[in-house]
Enzyme design. Structure first.
Site, PDB file in Angstrom:
ATOM      1  N   CYS A   1     -26.437 -33.174 -31.726  1.00 49.58           N
ATOM      2  CA  CYS A   1     -27.081 -33.315 -33.031  1.00 49.58           C
ATOM      3  C   CYS A   1     -28.036 -32.153 -33.254  1.00 49.58           C
ATOM      4  O   CYS A   1     -28.132 -31.239 -32.443  1.00 49.58           O
ATOM      5  CB  CYS A   1     -27.867 -34.631 -33.107  1.00 49.58           C
ATOM      6  SG  CYS A   1     -26.922 -36.112 -32.719  1.00 49.58           S
TER       7      CYS A   1
ATOM      8  N   LEU B   1     -24.322 -35.827 -35.109  1.00 46.88           N
ATOM      9  CA  LEU B   1     -22.909 -35.681 -34.771  1.00 46.88           C
ATOM     10  C   LEU B   1     -22.511 -36.918 -33.985  1.00 46.88           C
ATOM     11  O   LEU B   1     -23.001 -37.144 -32.884  1.00 46.88           O
ATOM     12  CB  LEU B   1     -22.665 -34.420 -33.926  1.00 46.88           C
ATOM     13  CG  LEU B   1     -21.245 -34.254 -33.367  1.00 46.88           C
ATOM     14  CD1 LEU B   1     -20.246 -34.082 -34.503  1.00 46.88           C
ATOM     15  CD2 LEU B   1     -21.184 -33.075 -32.405  1.00 46.88           C
TER      16      LEU B   1
ATOM     17  N   ASN C   1     -31.455 -34.866 -29.603  1.00 45.44           N
ATOM     18  CA  ASN C   1     -30.147 -34.260 -29.399  1.00 45.44           C
ATOM     19  C   ASN C   1     -29.876 -34.350 -27.904  1.00 45.44           C
ATOM     20  O   ASN C   1     -30.638 -33.797 -27.114  1.00 45.44           O
ATOM     21  CB  ASN C   1     -30.164 -32.796 -29.853  1.00 45.44           C
ATOM     22  CG  ASN C   1     -28.923 -32.035 -29.410  1.00 45.44           C
ATOM     23  OD1 ASN C   1     -27.841 -32.603 -29.305  1.00 45.44           O
ATOM     24  ND2 ASN C   1     -29.076 -30.752 -29.140  1.00 45.44           N
ATOM     25  N   GLY C   2     -28.838 -35.059 -27.507  1.00 50.50           N
ATOM     26  CA  GLY C   2     -28.568 -35.089 -26.081  1.00 50.50           C
ATOM     27  C   GLY C   2     -27.774 -36.274 -25.598  1.00 50.50           C
ATOM     28  O   GLY C   2     -27.320 -37.115 -26.380  1.00 50.50           O
TER      29      GLY C   2
ATOM     30  N   THR D   1     -24.603  -9.199 -24.135  1.00 44.37           N
ATOM     31  CA  THR D   1     -23.649 -10.024 -23.396  1.00 44.37           C
ATOM     32  C   THR D   1     -23.420 -11.363 -24.065  1.00 44.37           C
ATOM     33  O   THR D   1     -22.289 -11.867 -24.116  1.00 44.37           O
ATOM     34  CB  THR D   1     -24.141 -10.258 -21.955  1.00 44.37           C
ATOM     35  OG1 THR D   1     -24.413  -9.005 -21.351  1.00 44.37           O
ATOM     36  CG2 THR D   1     -23.106 -10.985 -21.126  1.00 44.37           C
TER      37      THR D   1
END
Length: 597
Positions: free
Chosen positions: A7, A65, A110-111, A346
């Site tokens: 999220c 999400l 978020n997680g 990179t």
């Protein structure tokens, strides 16, 4: 069923704006991270009623999400539509913010919390949870443990909690798998967000929120909660135990299969992603679950693609191979820099194919993938580790690399996928697995080319899986298990990096480059490719404080500045201000080593 997934969130503590103005501000800024959570939005405003911030407000905004949703269950949806049960619609849907039992505390997160069931059992309050989210345990844990909450969590997370009595608590996972920034406004407000773009116009100073830390309204300071003993080489003296390494990694992969939606595995064909894919398939077969699809990307004829096909055929996955051209990659670079919020060469090189692949995967209806980031940092997998002079410096470089992951590989893996609402999970960065492999004496990780053991980088990991699994089959064919390390940006096709360099040289002429220090006094680019990336970054994030969120310094093949000192030629080039290349081909042990100094 569970209710959480990747999220995006935004939080403010102690804003001087009125309640209505703060709500409008947060709602507007949430749109900037809607790509992270296209399935739902939420907002919560609370007064700060104590201390110097009395009369101010705090806010939480969230973009969700939905990796899993109980409302996908037809029976639960039917029951929730019955008279008198409509209030269950929000509870079952898992929308955020999440609340404690009396709704005096709100959480935006978020997680994924992998030990949520165990933590729930240990809570003193036996009341049923409001949702089936694995993350709801965080807010109940905070009620009972306060600032010690983050230290008890096993997972990848970035979150903020706001209370009606002025409480505020924010934390990030130990490694920084989930992205998180913080900023300070002119009015004294403190801001937190999944991505920097939410803070750029309202904060005079912005920093990445450091992994393994929390911030509390009580001290208004960052406090570390994760300091493993192996940060000190004196506590990294364990003997080699390949069985323990194998068991810890298998457990780590198993944790990350906590999902009810279609998922897949990113399969580059290298050792790390191939091991992830192999373990996942064996677990699915054992549990009678469908095997996940695997996904790879590269230029046509890229070394990664043929190896990925070989692995997919061997483990029996439905494999999807996508191609991109150098031109398509170059066209995407501006979007990549906008989403990744970096000008590190990179990270952009590797982030571009990952960004392109994530879009393809999400379009197929997949919302979560497992990926192989982290093994090179833990086990010294980059080719420059061949130059390590002794075990102590080897270990200390691994620690430096792990501590910096949130600036580079974790940032790339999180943002390149979440740009399309796809969540990436990284088993190699599991907290327990880290403790196992980082406590091993680094003499077992040193590389002794030509010897019978430790003759290749990450030999320890390769040898741990150089056996048959419970199903009687090997984990990987030896040609993959003992394939030389190939950086992702190289493995997708050497022409990708060479083409990007050539394009940058056409855009950045010699006169522009000669005056690079005048134009870019901070982190002055050492190559035209770096100059080109910096030009694009400053179009989106022109402030000095944004520039300083990206680290600099000399590096060869992804090394830290300290490790450049391991090779006299590298150090001489760095001291002279010459360019140092990030490609693995810059190291002379690479099978296709290129002269770059």
């Amino acid at each position: 069923m569970r209710l959480k997934g990747g999220c995006g969130f935004l939080a403010v503590y102690g804003s001087s704006l009125s309640e209505d103005d703060l709500r409008m501000k947060v709602l507007q800024l949430q749109r900037l991270i809607r790509h992270r959570g296209p399935d739902g939005s939420g907002i919560h405003i609370a007064p700060v009623s104590k201390g110097d911030e009395a009369g101010r407000y705090s806010a939480l905004g969230h973009e969700r999400l939905a990796i899993v949703g109980a409302m996908d269950d037809p029976q639960e949806r039917k029951e929730a539509m019955m008279p008198g049960q409509h209030d269950r619609l929000h509870t079952l849907s898992g929308n955020q913010p999440l609340y404690n039992h009396d709704r005096s505390l709100a959480l935006a997160v978020n997680g994924e919390i992998y030990n949520h069931k165990k933590l729930k059992e240990e809570l003193k309050d036996p009341k049923p949870f409001r949702t089936k989210s694995d993350c709801e345990v965080i807010i109940h844990l905070y009620e009972e443990l306060g600032e010690d909450t983050a230290a008890h969590l096993d997972g990848d997370f970035a979150f903020a909690i706001s209370g009606d009595k002025g409480e505020f608590y924010a934390a990030r996972d130990p490694i920084g798998v989930d992205s998180m920034y913080m900023g300070w406004g002119d009015d004294g407000a403190v801001w937190f967000a999944s991505e920097m773009k939410c803070l750029i116009n309202d904060c005079k100073r912005i920093e990445q929120f450091p992994p393994g830390h929390y911030w509390s309204h009580k001290t208004r300071q960052l406090t570390p909660y994760w300091t493993p003993k192996w940060f000190d080489v004196a506590h990294a003296q364990e003997s080699l135990n390949l069985q323990a390494v194998r068991d810890a990694f298998v457990d780590s992969v198993d944790k990350r299969l906590m999902t009810d939606v279609p998922y897949g595995v990113l399969l580059s064909g290298g050792l790390d992603s191939s091991l992830v894919a192999s373990c996942v398939v064996k677990m699915c077969d054992k549990a009678g679950r469908p095997r996940p699809a695997t996904f790879s990307i590269g230029l046509k004829g890229a070394p990664d693609l043929s190896n990925a096909r070989k692995v997919a055929e061997m483990i029996g996955t439905e494999h999807h191979e996508f191609h991109f051209t150098v031109e398509e990659g170059i066209d995407a670079v501006q979007d990549v820099i906008y989403h990744l919020e970096t000008y590190d060469v990179t990270t952009i090189r590797a982030g571009t194919p990952m960004f392109l692949l994530a879009r393809k995967i999400k379009a197929m209806g997949v919302k979560m993938v497992l990926s192989g980031e982290g093994a090179d940092e833990e086990l010294g997998g980059y080719l420059y580790f061949h130059k390590a002079p002794n075990a102590q410096e080897f270990h200390e470089e691994c620690v430096r690399k792990i501590q910096a992951l949130y600036n580079f590989d974790c940032l790339r893996a999180n943002k390149a996928t979440m740009a399309w609402g796809l969540e990436a999970r990284v088993p190699f960065l599991d907290k327990h697995f880290l403790d196992v492999v980082m406590s091993i004496d680094a003499k077992h990780k040193m590389i002794h080319k030509g010897e019978k053991e430790q003759f290749i980088e990450k030999w320890l990991l390769r040898e741990a899986f150089n056996c048959k699994a419970e199903d009687g089959q090997v984990y990987l064919p030896k040609e993959v298990l003992f394939r030389q390390k190939e950086q992702f940006s190289d493995g997708v096709g050497y022409d990708w990096i060479d083409g990007l360099k050539a394009h940058a040289s056409r855009i950045v002429d010699d006169t522009m480059f000669a005056f690079r220090a005048e134009r870019f006094p901070h982190n002055t680019p050492g190559t035209k490719e770096a100059y080109y990336s910096r030009m694009i970054f400053e179009q989106y994030y022109p402030s000095e404080t944004a520039l300083k969120t990206v680290p600099g310094g000399p590096s060869v093949a992804c090394s830290t500045a300290k490790a450049v000192e391991w090779d006299a030629e590298w150090k001489k080039a760095a001291d002279a201000g010459s360019m140092l290349d990030q490609s693995g081909r810059a190291v002379d042990v690479h099978d296709d080593a290129a002269k770059v100094f």
